[in-house]
Every structure is written in structure tokens, then in C-alpha cells.
Write a protein that holds these residues in place. Structure first.
Motif, PDB file in Angstrom:
ATOM      1  N   THR A  40       0.817  -1.212   0.000  1.00  0.00           N
ATOM      2  CA  THR A  40       0.000   0.000   0.000  1.00  0.00           C
ATOM      3  C   THR A  40       0.849   1.259   0.000  1.00  0.00           C
ATOM      4  OG1 THR A  40      -0.143  -0.049   2.414  1.00  0.00           O
ATOM      5  CG2 THR A  40      -1.908  -1.154   1.170  1.00  0.00           C
ATOM      6  N   ILE A  78      -4.789   4.136  -0.215  1.00  0.00           N
ATOM      7  CA  ILE A  78      -5.594   3.739   0.943  1.00  0.00           C
ATOM      8  C   ILE A  78      -6.922   3.230   0.403  1.00  0.00           C
ATOM      9  CG2 ILE A  78      -6.711   4.495   3.076  1.00  0.00           C
ATOM     10  CD1 ILE A  78      -4.642   6.774   3.183  1.00  0.00           C
ATOM     11  N   THR A 102     -10.513   1.457   1.666  1.00  0.00           N
ATOM     12  CA  THR A 102     -11.351   1.121   2.829  1.00  0.00           C
ATOM     13  C   THR A 102     -12.759   0.791   2.363  1.00  0.00           C
ATOM     14  OG1 THR A 102     -11.931   3.453   3.155  1.00  0.00           O
ATOM     15  CG2 THR A 102     -10.036   2.613   4.386  1.00  0.00           C
ATOM     16  N   ASP A 107     -12.711  -0.314   7.271  1.00  0.00           N
ATOM     17  CA  ASP A 107     -11.649  -1.316   7.353  1.00  0.00           C
ATOM     18  C   ASP A 107     -10.678  -1.146   6.178  1.00  0.00           C
ATOM     19  OD1 ASP A 107     -12.931  -2.419   9.570  1.00  0.00           O
ATOM     20  OD2 ASP A 107     -14.202  -3.690   8.287  1.00  0.00           O
ATOM     21  N   ARG A 108      -9.363  -1.192   6.467  1.00  0.00           N
ATOM     22  CA  ARG A 108      -8.334  -1.076   5.420  1.00  0.00           C
ATOM     23  C   ARG A 108      -8.255  -2.377   4.641  1.00  0.00           C
ATOM     24  NH1 ARG A 108      -4.706   3.291   6.814  1.00  0.00           N
ATOM     25  NH2 ARG A 108      -3.453   2.680   5.013  1.00  0.00           N
ATOM     26  N   LYS A 109      -8.123  -2.253   3.316  1.00  0.00           N
ATOM     27  CA  LYS A 109      -8.079  -3.408   2.429  1.00  0.00           C
ATOM     28  C   LYS A 109      -6.895  -3.291   1.471  1.00  0.00           C
ATOM     29  CE  LYS A 109     -12.086  -5.144   3.839  1.00  0.00           C
ATOM     30  NZ  LYS A 109     -12.223  -6.487   4.475  1.00  0.00           N
TER      31      LYS A 109
END
Length: 506
Positions: free
Chosen positions: A100, A192, A194, A199-201
Motif C-alpha cells: 500500500t 488507501i 477502505t 476497514d483497510r483493504k
């Protein structure tokens, strides 16, 4: 600066007669003692200065006249460089986002240039990725190196789930107006992703492609770039009629006038600088350019301005005087220019898309010279029909010469095959026009006086009638048979009185 017209000013005295006779007028009679003519005419009674001749003779250059009326012939040519956008271009580069957040060294960009920053005139960031999720996603792409108005590039988007997985997403971000900064010698990017719950993906196969860059301004080290400057020539028609003799020009100069808006060191060298001469064939000019000369450039605070450098090539730093005295016909030049000649990466500079440098080439030939038996020739068409009713003729020429040259003249009458049928004078060239006297500075102090008579009988007139061309040949020397250098000023004058006594056929 005034436009100079055709020919060799040294032969003004010769060709003046020719040009004036073309416009024969029945003007004031010349008094000639003991003439008993059938017909007597004053063909020419005139005074001319060098200014009067400017519209009748053409050198292809310009005449520069100073405050003292001293003359210098100037020939000009130009060399134009490539623009800045051809010197430096930012290559396309891609970053595969295997995480990321990615930080790559500047060396990951395939470029020989060490760029600190550049302003983006045009460019884009293409992105593509896959979303393997069965829900909507919010995605932000950030590039730490790209700023606009002090804010880093922050590009948000929403990926709406369309019922299939994975979702294929691609698009472009317009980078116009951004600053791309590599001051830390690295490239930092991140994304980023989300979901609605925050929630981070991770996204799959994300690729960032930076491409199609154009810049307004770039700063850094630009390595060494060789400009492809075109070759060019200057035709020096001043000596085009010269065929022999000795001539020495005092203080000739060649000026290279450089106007430069590149903000970095550039060195100019000569790949080829040669002159085709009448006396000595092809001659190379050896100058300071053989080893290269760097020219002025603007500082960062002067971006967009031009700095001027004048490189003077003269008798003290080159063999130009010898070359010009060999009766030059054409100057051929091929110049090279290279950025950062020392190849020192610590020397930073700038380039704008409008940056350029121009080189004006000026060859200055002062009309300050000495000449001895300087031979010239000019051939013209000849119409002898005006002689049809003439049985014999006598010409008388009276001159008052305020120019510091003496001229020996011969006129040959030729047929269509260039065979000489006759000549105007017997015994070779006649010294028709005595030179004016000069002082120690080469300036005229007293005029030279001439008085010549030529008789032409019927047999010779018939030769003239059969001619279709005339060849005017002259031997020109400056005052005292060329032993001193003389100067020419625009107020120098020469007076001519030419009369004819003709016996007409019965």
C-alpha cells in the motif's frame, strides 16, 4: 547601419564610367582644345560620392558608417539552437504497487538527468487495479512528490460493486499544474482502500504509470547534451570579381554574438570554420573556438531572461587577417555546443521549455586596406548599334579623384564565342585614374588628376560593331602603388568629364 549594394568598391572608378554611359545625356559641353568635330557631345559631366554608388553595387552585406564617416562592411549569418524541450525530457515510468506504500530511489527512473524538480505543463498518471471484494470501496491515491498549491496529490475515488468480482478499475489523473519534486532522491506513493465500515483493504495488481510529461521549468543536473547545430555559409561578394593581385585588409573581425536563456553552462566549439579564397584555395580559420568557449547564462533568479556573450575573433587571436587578405569568396561554418562541458554533477542549473540560444555570426571588413595590382574583371553584354553611323571617334576623359585608389583599365571587345576582337587601349592596361594623396593616417589630403584621350578609326570601329560582349579588366592599387594602407570615408568623391568627337559617315 545602411544597406550596401553590388560590387567591389575598389572598382567604383571603373564601373562608374560604364554605369553613367548607359544614360547618355546631351549636357554641358566639355572644352577640348583644338577639336574640329562633325559632332561633339558631352557624355558625362558628374561628381559622385561613395553614397551615390550604393544603389548601383551590391555586396550582399551591410555598410556600417561611424561618426567619422569611416566605413566597415558587415556580413551576417545565424545559427539557431534547439529549444529546451529537446534538451531534456522526462521519461515515462511505472510503479507496481506490491504494497500500500512504496518508496523507490530516484534511480528507478531511467534517465541520465539528476532532476531536483520540474513544473508539469502537461502529463498524466494512469492507474489500474482489481478490487476482489463484493462491496463498495473508497480508494485514495497519494503521490508525495507531486504538489499543487503546497498540497500533495490526493486523489479519492469510489469503486461501486457491480455484482462481479474482481472489479477491474482504471483511469487517469491530470497532472497539469503540479510540481514534481525529487529533492530527496526518491519517489513516494501510496494508496488507501477502505470499505464502508472503514476497514483497510489491499487491492490486487495496482499499477501507477506516469507518462506524457511536458514541463515549463526544470531544475537540476542535465548531464551533457550535444546540440545538433546546422552548418551554414556566408557568401562574400565583395571579392567576386577578383582574379589576381595583392590585398591586405587592416583589422578584420569576426564576431559571434550569443544570446542564451538556458540556465546552465554551455560550451561552443567549431567543428568547421573555413573560407574559400581566390588566392589560396580553402583556408581554415584557427580561433579560440578550437578549444571551446563557454558563454554566459542566467541565474535561477533570472529565469526567462537572455544573457549575451560576444566572442571577438581578430588578428591577435586568430589567422583571420591572412584569410581575409586572400580574397575570400565564401565563409563556411559548422559550430557545436555542449551543455555542462566539465560534466560536474555538482553544477546545477535550469531549463525551460522555451529556453534557447541564438548565435549571430558577423564578419566585419573595415574599408581600410592596401592593394597592389589587385586585378578584377567583369563581362557585360554590348550593343554596338549606336556606332553604325560613326566613321571615327575620339574620346576624352578628365578625372578628379578624391579616392585613394589608382586604376589601370583595359576594355576588350568580344564576339559571341568570347574571342577578343579588339581592345579600347593599345599596350595593355592604361592608368586612367590617378590616386588621391593621403596622410600618415591613410586619409585623403589631395585629389589625383587625370586627363586621357583615345582615338578610334573606322577599322577598329568595325571590330567594335562585331562585338556582342565587353570585358572590363582593371588593375587597382591604393595610393603609392599599395605601399600604405588607406581608409575610405563616405564623403570621398570622384568627378568625371567624358566627351566624344565623332566623324559621321556621309
Amino acid at each position: 547601419m545602411k544597406k550596401w549594394t553590388k560590387g567591389l568598391f575598389l572598382l567604383m572608378s571603373l564601373f562608374l564610367i560604364q554605369s553613367c554611359v548607359k544614360d547618355i545625356q546631351d549636357i554641358e559641353n566639355i572644352e577640348v582644345e583644338n577639336w574640329q568635330p562633325n559632332v561633339a557631345l558631352a557624355l558625362v559631366n558628374t561628381t559622385v560620392s561613395i553614397h551615390d554608388l550604393l544603389d548601383n553595387f551590391d555586396t550582399g552585406g551591410y555598410l556600417n558608417v561611424d561618426d567619422d564617416n569611416f566605413m566597415t562592411l558587415v556580413y551576417q549569418g545565424n545559427v539557431f539552437s534547439a529549444q529546451g524541450k529537446e534538451v531534456f525530457s522526462m521519461p515515462d515510468f511505472s510503479i507496481p504497487m506490491i504494497d500500500t506504500s512504496m518508496v523507490l530511489p530516484y534511480g528507478a527512473i531511467n534517465t541520465p538527468f539528476d532532476i531536483d524538480f520540474f513544473s508539469v505543463k502537461n502529463g498524466q498518471l494512469d492507474y489500474s487495479f482489481e478490487s476482489p471484494y463484493t462491496e463498495d470501496m473508497n480508494v485514495i491515491i497519494e503521490v508525495q512528490n507531486l504538489t499543487k498549491g503546497g498540497q500533495i496529490l490526493h486523489f479519492p475515488m469510489t469503486v461501486n460493486y457491480a455484482g462481479t468480482s474482481p472489479m477491474m478499475v482504471s483511469g487517469s489523473i491530470d497532472l497539469k499544474g503540479y510540481i514534481m519534486d525529487f529533492a530527496n532522491d526518491e519517489i513516494a506513493v501510496k494508496y488507501i482502500a477502505t470499505n464502508a465500515a472503514g476497514d483497510r483493504k489491499y487491492l490486487a495488481n495496482m499499477q501507477l504509470n506516469f507518462n506524457s510529461f511536458e514541463y515549463n521549468y526544470a531544475q537540476g543536473y542535465f548531464s551533457q547534451y550535444q546540440f545538433d547545430l546546422p552548418s551554414d555559409s556566408l557568401f562574400i561578394s565583395l571579392f567576386e570579381n577578383a582574379v589576381a593581385g595583392n590585398l591586405h585588409i587592416q583589422d578584420p573581425k569576426m564576431n559571434l554574438i550569443i544570446k542564451n536563456s538556458f540556465g546552465l553552462p554551455i560550451e561552443l566549439t567549431s567543428e568547421n570554420l573555413e573560407v574559400a579564397t581566390m588566392s589560396d584555395g580553402m583556408m581554415n580559420i584557427h580561433t579560440v573556438l578550437d578549444n571551446g568557449v563557454s558563454f554566459n547564462f542566467p541565474s535561477v533568479m533570472e529565469a526567462g531572461q537572455f544573457k549575451t556573450t560576444v566572442i571577438e575573433i581578430n588578428a591577435s587571436n586568430s589567422n583571420l587577417s591572412d584569410v581575409i587578405s586572400s580574397n575570400p569568396q565564401q565563409l563556411n561554418y559548422k559550430l557545436n555546443a555542449m551543455t555542462n562541458p566539465l560534466n560536474d554533477p555538482n553544477i546545477k542549473g535550469f531549463v525551460m521549455d522555451t529556453s534557447r540560444f541564438d548565435v549571430d555570426v558577423e564578419l566585419e571588413i573595415p574599408v581600410w586596406l592596401s592593394a597592389s595590382n589587385f586585378a578584377v574583371e567583369e563581362i557585360n553584354e554590348f550593343d554596338a548599334s549606336f556606332l553604325d553611323d560613326v566613321e571615327s571617334a575620339k574620346f576624352k576623359l578628365i578625372t578628379e579623384n578624391g579616392m585613394p585608389v589608382e586604376a589601370g583599365v583595359q576594355v576588350y571587345f568580344l564576339d559571341a564565342n568570347n574571342v577578343v576582337l579588339d581592345s579600347l587601349f593599345s599596350g595593355g592596361n592604361q592608368n586612367l585614374i590617378p590616386a588621391a594623396q593621403v596622410d600618415s593616417d591613410g586619409k585623403v589630403t589631395a585629389s589625383g588628376m587625370g586627363n586621357e584621350t583615345v582615338e578610334i578609326n573606322e577599322a577598329r570601329l568595325q571590330n567594335f560593331r562585331n562585338a556582342t560582349q565587353i570585358s572590363i579588366k582593371g588593375l587597382v592599387s591604393t595610393t603609392d602603388t599599395g605601399s600604405v594602407a588607406v581608409k575610405f570615408y563616405t564623403d570621398y568623391e570622384m568627378s568625371f568629364k567624358l566627351g566624344v568627337e565623332a566623324k559621321l559617315k556621309q
